[in-house]
Design a protein around this motif. Structure first.
Motif, PDB file in Angstrom:
ATOM      1  N   GLY A 370      11.536  78.721  -6.872  1.00  0.00           N
ATOM      2  CA  GLY A 370      11.928  79.147  -5.405  1.00  0.00           C
ATOM      3  C   GLY A 370      12.404  77.879  -4.812  1.00  0.00           C
ATOM      4  O   GLY A 370      13.033  77.845  -3.693  1.00  0.00           O
ATOM      5  N   ALA A 371      11.779  76.844  -4.926  1.00  0.00           N
ATOM      6  CA  ALA A 371      12.135  75.579  -4.269  1.00  0.00           C
ATOM      7  C   ALA A 371      13.687  75.217  -4.581  1.00  0.00           C
ATOM      8  O   ALA A 371      14.478  74.800  -3.815  1.00  0.00           O
ATOM      9  N   TRP A 376      19.105  74.462  -2.556  1.00  0.00           N
ATOM     10  CA  TRP A 376      20.408  75.145  -2.831  1.00  0.00           C
ATOM     11  C   TRP A 376      21.212  75.737  -1.710  1.00  0.00           C
ATOM     12  O   TRP A 376      22.085  75.156  -0.968  1.00  0.00           O
ATOM     13  N   LEU A 377      20.336  76.712  -1.248  1.00  0.00           N
ATOM     14  CA  LEU A 377      20.976  77.621  -0.179  1.00  0.00           C
ATOM     15  C   LEU A 377      20.836  76.524   1.139  1.00  0.00           C
ATOM     16  O   LEU A 377      21.958  77.041   1.900  1.00  0.00           O
ATOM     17  N   PHE A 378      19.965  75.963   1.452  1.00  0.00           N
ATOM     18  CA  PHE A 378      19.885  75.443   2.775  1.00  0.00           C
ATOM     19  C   PHE A 378      20.942  74.355   2.784  1.00  0.00           C
ATOM     20  O   PHE A 378      21.519  73.771   3.693  1.00  0.00           O
ATOM     21  N   ILE A 407      11.476  72.056   3.246  1.00  0.00           N
ATOM     22  CA  ILE A 407      11.710  73.008   2.306  1.00  0.00           C
ATOM     23  C   ILE A 407      10.595  73.034   1.322  1.00  0.00           C
ATOM     24  O   ILE A 407      10.140  74.290   0.752  1.00  0.00           O
ATOM     25  N   CYS A 408      10.395  71.923   0.668  1.00  0.00           N
ATOM     26  CA  CYS A 408       9.097  71.764  -0.194  1.00  0.00           C
ATOM     27  C   CYS A 408       8.105  72.097   0.178  1.00  0.00           C
ATOM     28  O   CYS A 408       7.237  72.836  -0.410  1.00  0.00           O
ATOM     29  N   ALA A 409       7.548  71.843   1.372  1.00  0.00           N
ATOM     30  CA  ALA A 409       6.337  72.300   2.101  1.00  0.00           C
ATOM     31  C   ALA A 409       6.336  73.575   2.229  1.00  0.00           C
ATOM     32  O   ALA A 409       5.016  74.234   2.196  1.00  0.00           O
ATOM     33  N   ALA A 410       7.235  74.280   2.596  1.00  0.00           N
ATOM     34  CA  ALA A 410       7.266  75.749   2.965  1.00  0.00           C
ATOM     35  C   ALA A 410       6.952  76.371   1.707  1.00  0.00           C
ATOM     36  O   ALA A 410       6.145  77.364   1.615  1.00  0.00           O
ATOM     37  N   VAL A 411       7.864  76.218   0.657  1.00  0.00           N
ATOM     38  CA  VAL A 411       7.733  77.014  -0.673  1.00  0.00           C
ATOM     39  C   VAL A 411       6.364  76.644  -1.256  1.00  0.00           C
ATOM     40  O   VAL A 411       5.693  77.613  -1.719  1.00  0.00           O
ATOM     41  N   TRP A 412       5.719  75.370  -1.160  1.00  0.00           N
ATOM     42  CA  TRP A 412       4.443  75.106  -1.712  1.00  0.00           C
ATOM     43  C   TRP A 412       3.491  75.754  -1.042  1.00  0.00           C
ATOM     44  O   TRP A 412       2.432  76.473  -1.770  1.00  0.00           O
ATOM     45  N   THR A 413       3.553  75.802   0.382  1.00  0.00           N
ATOM     46  CA  THR A 413       2.502  76.695   1.307  1.00  0.00           C
ATOM     47  C   THR A 413       2.572  78.236   0.747  1.00  0.00           C
ATOM     48  O   THR A 413       1.554  78.723   0.580  1.00  0.00           O
ATOM     49  N   ALA A 511      14.969  67.138  -5.878  1.00  0.00           N
ATOM     50  CA  ALA A 511      13.335  67.006  -5.532  1.00  0.00           C
ATOM     51  C   ALA A 511      12.438  68.079  -6.036  1.00  0.00           C
ATOM     52  O   ALA A 511      11.273  67.958  -5.749  1.00  0.00           O
ATOM     53  N   VAL A 512      12.829  69.049  -6.910  1.00  0.00           N
ATOM     54  CA  VAL A 512      12.040  69.953  -7.523  1.00  0.00           C
ATOM     55  C   VAL A 512      11.046  69.393  -8.447  1.00  0.00           C
ATOM     56  O   VAL A 512       9.974  69.880  -8.582  1.00  0.00           O
ATOM     57  N   VAL A 513      11.635  68.497  -9.409  1.00  0.00           N
ATOM     58  CA  VAL A 513      10.548  67.765 -10.434  1.00  0.00           C
ATOM     59  C   VAL A 513       9.215  67.023  -9.436  1.00  0.00           C
ATOM     60  O   VAL A 513       8.162  67.248  -9.862  1.00  0.00           O
TER      61      VAL A 513
END
Length: 568
Positions: A370-371, A376-378, A407-413, A511-513
């Motif tokens: 997801g992240a 990539w899209l953003f 984005i990372c915070a949003a997907v994690w949440t 940033a995914v890893v």
């Protein structure tokens, strides 16, 4: 809710550590003790070098050459200037930069020698380039490198004659394809005196200075580096990554002839790279101090060495927030991986349920997928593409970094809210399930690239030890988990910041890893009961990220872009 207070404390501590790890030291003033490196003193040279653009062959370039010769002679060096030919690659670079400054530049290297008490010993060479691109004053690239070499040399010689000969090479034509360095290391007779090279560079105008490249088989050299440099900033991951990137500095030429060495650079304030705004006033003096103090320390260590170390297998090395330097043999990574696995196994023994294990595994994979897709899209929404102005994207890096963090915070949440830990007794299984794909990734990294595996292995070791500590009781588990998350997430934030500065405009999914490893450390501290609320907060974060993306896309071209770029 479970341990949210401990999680928030860990998160605040992680951000504090990341700030420490990414903030340069304060510059020392011009009246600092003579043996110390002083950015305040070095700024006098920056002012002289970086006032106006000085591309190779220009009148201002010749003026700076004369200034540097006099500066070196005032320090006691014997100085010679050697012309070097403009190669076909250099000619193409002149044309690419417009050819408007000097159509056929004459390239001249500056070589300075200060004999040591034992001049028969191989010399230590400090290197920087003194040419700029067309249209940039280049106070950072590479005025900062030149000034660092001058001030470090002054500090060294203030203590008397060193044991080894100290050499300084200011190359010409680096911005035209490394022509000056190529000319020196391929044909200059003085090259035979050189035993080791210390190079200084910049891509931007500030931030921490990192030692990001070494010679081949750096094992013994890095042990000397660890002994010599006080609070160094360096990473064997950077060394590995730089080898596979299509980038070059003057040290490329010294490595080609087999010389060992160390390469230092800073890449913060990226909008100043090759920019007309790269003036002395815009330069971060803390970055200068960070570069100079490390160059001075390693130069002193090399100059006083009874024998320059030979080749040995590469070491794993990294700094923790610029406070602690860690180095070990690459094979020791297997022991770290084994200890991590043992920690998770002990923590989960007879406390792991198949459902929780599967949910943790699925959550981690869903988070990564997801992240990665969202980043990539953003990035596309922000205007990324094949025809984008490279320098304009560099100027946007701070906003792109904020976008990636949202984005990372949003997907994690979202993932945590919908698939996260529901009951306290499922925590070990969920944590182990989330760690399994990362442990597998760590094993692959250790097998294929052992010097680059530590960012995966060390956080997993922290997570495994924290889960094992939870068997001692709830308080012990909470304290250990909070400490592991603070250190691990703090380092991932530091690493993510570096990755975004280096490749963020084209590879934000780097940033995914760090996100996945941070999540593996954070999840054991939280228990979610409100998936609807998580969706609401995730939507707000994504909305903010979209706003930043549109801001970057619709913003006019940055005034800092290189003057030879297509959109200036």
């Amino acid at each position: 809710m479970r341990n949210w207070f401990a999680f928030l404390i860990a998160l605040c501590g992680a951000f504090a550590l990341a700030v420490i790890g990414t903030t340069p030291p304060g510059p020392l003033p011009a009246n600092a003790p003579p043996r110390e490196f002083s950015a305040g003193r070095a700024m006098a040279d920056i002012e002289a070098i970086g006032r106006v653009p000085h591309p190779a062959g220009s009148a201002d370039h010749e003026r700076i050459r004369g200034y540097l010769v006099k500066r070196l002679e005032s320090l006691g060096f014997h100085v010679v200037t050697h012309p070097v030919p403009l190669t076909a690659t250099g000619r193409k670079a002149v044309d690419r930069q417009g050819g408007k400054a000097v159509p056929s530049p004459r390239l001249v290297n500056i070589v300075a020698t200060y004999p040591g008490t034992d001049p028969a010993m191989p010399a230590v060479l400090l290197m920087a380039h003194y040419d700029s691109v067309w249209g940039s004053p280049a106070a950072a690239d590479d005025g900062a490198g030149v000034a660092s070499v001058l001030e470090a040399s002054r500090a060294i010689l203030s203590q008397g004659r060193p044991r080894r000969t100290l050499m300084v090479l200011f190359t010409d034509g680096e911005e035209l394809g490394l022509d000056g360095a190529h000319g020196f290391f391929s044909a200059d007779p003085l090259r035979k005196k050189v035993g080791v090279v210390v190079n200084t560079e910049a891509r931007g105008g500030g931030g921490r200075t990192s030692m990001f490249e070494t010679g081949e088989d750096n094992g013994v050299m890095m042990r000397l580096f660890a002994r010599s440099v006080h609070r160094p900033v360096a990473s064997s991951l950077s060394v590995f990554v730089y080898k596979v990137l299509p980038n070059d500095t003057d040290m490329t030429e010294s490595k080609a002839v087999g010389l060992p060495g160390f390469n230092f650079a800073f890449i913060g304030r990226p909008q100043l790279y090759h920019s007309p705004a790269a003036t002395p006033a815009a330069l971060d003096q803390g970055a200068m101090q960070d570069m100079g103090r490390q160059v001075l320390d390693i130069a002193r260590g090399l100059l006083s060495a009874q024998k320059l170390p030979g080749r040995a297998p590469d070491l794993v090395f990294f700094d923790l927030f610029g406070l602690v330097f860690v180095h070990y043999a690459a094979a020791f990574g297997w022991a770290i991986l084994g200890l991590a696995i043992a920690g998770y196994a002990i923590g989960g023994w007879k406390r792991t349920r198949a459902g929780a294990l599967g949910r943790g595994f699925a959550s981690l994979l869903l988070l990564v997928a997801g992240a990665g897709v969202a980043l990539w899209l953003f990035n596309l929404l922000s205007g990324a593409g094949p025809n984008v102005n490279y320098y304009d994207r560099l100027a946007a890096i701070p906003r792109l970094e904020a976008q990636a963090l949202l984005i990372c915070a949003a997907v994690w949440t979202l993932v945590t809210g919908w698939t996260g830990i529901r009951r306290e007794e499922t925590t070990p299984g969920f944590a182990i399930g989330a760690a399994i794909p990362l442990l597998a990734l760590g094993a692959v990294a250790q097998a294929l690239a052992p010097t680059a595996a530590y960012p995966i292995l060390v956080p997993l070791l922290l997570g495994g030890m924290a889960l094992a500590a939870s068997r001692l009781g709830k308080l012990a588990g909470t304290l250990a988990g909070s400490a592991a998350a603070m250190i691990g997430i703090g380092y991932m934030l530091t690493l993510g910041h570096l990755a975004m500065q280096a490749v963020g405009p084209v590879m934000p999914f780097a940033a995914v890893v760090p996100l996945a490893l941070s999540s593996a450390l954070a999840w054991p501290l939280v228990r979610i009961t409100a998936s609807g609320r998580a969706t609401f907060f995730s939507a707000i974060l994504l909305f903010a990220a979209a706003g930043i993306a549109l801001w970057v896309r619709l913003d006019p071209i940055a005034p800092t872009v290189a003057v030879y770029s297509s959109d200036h």
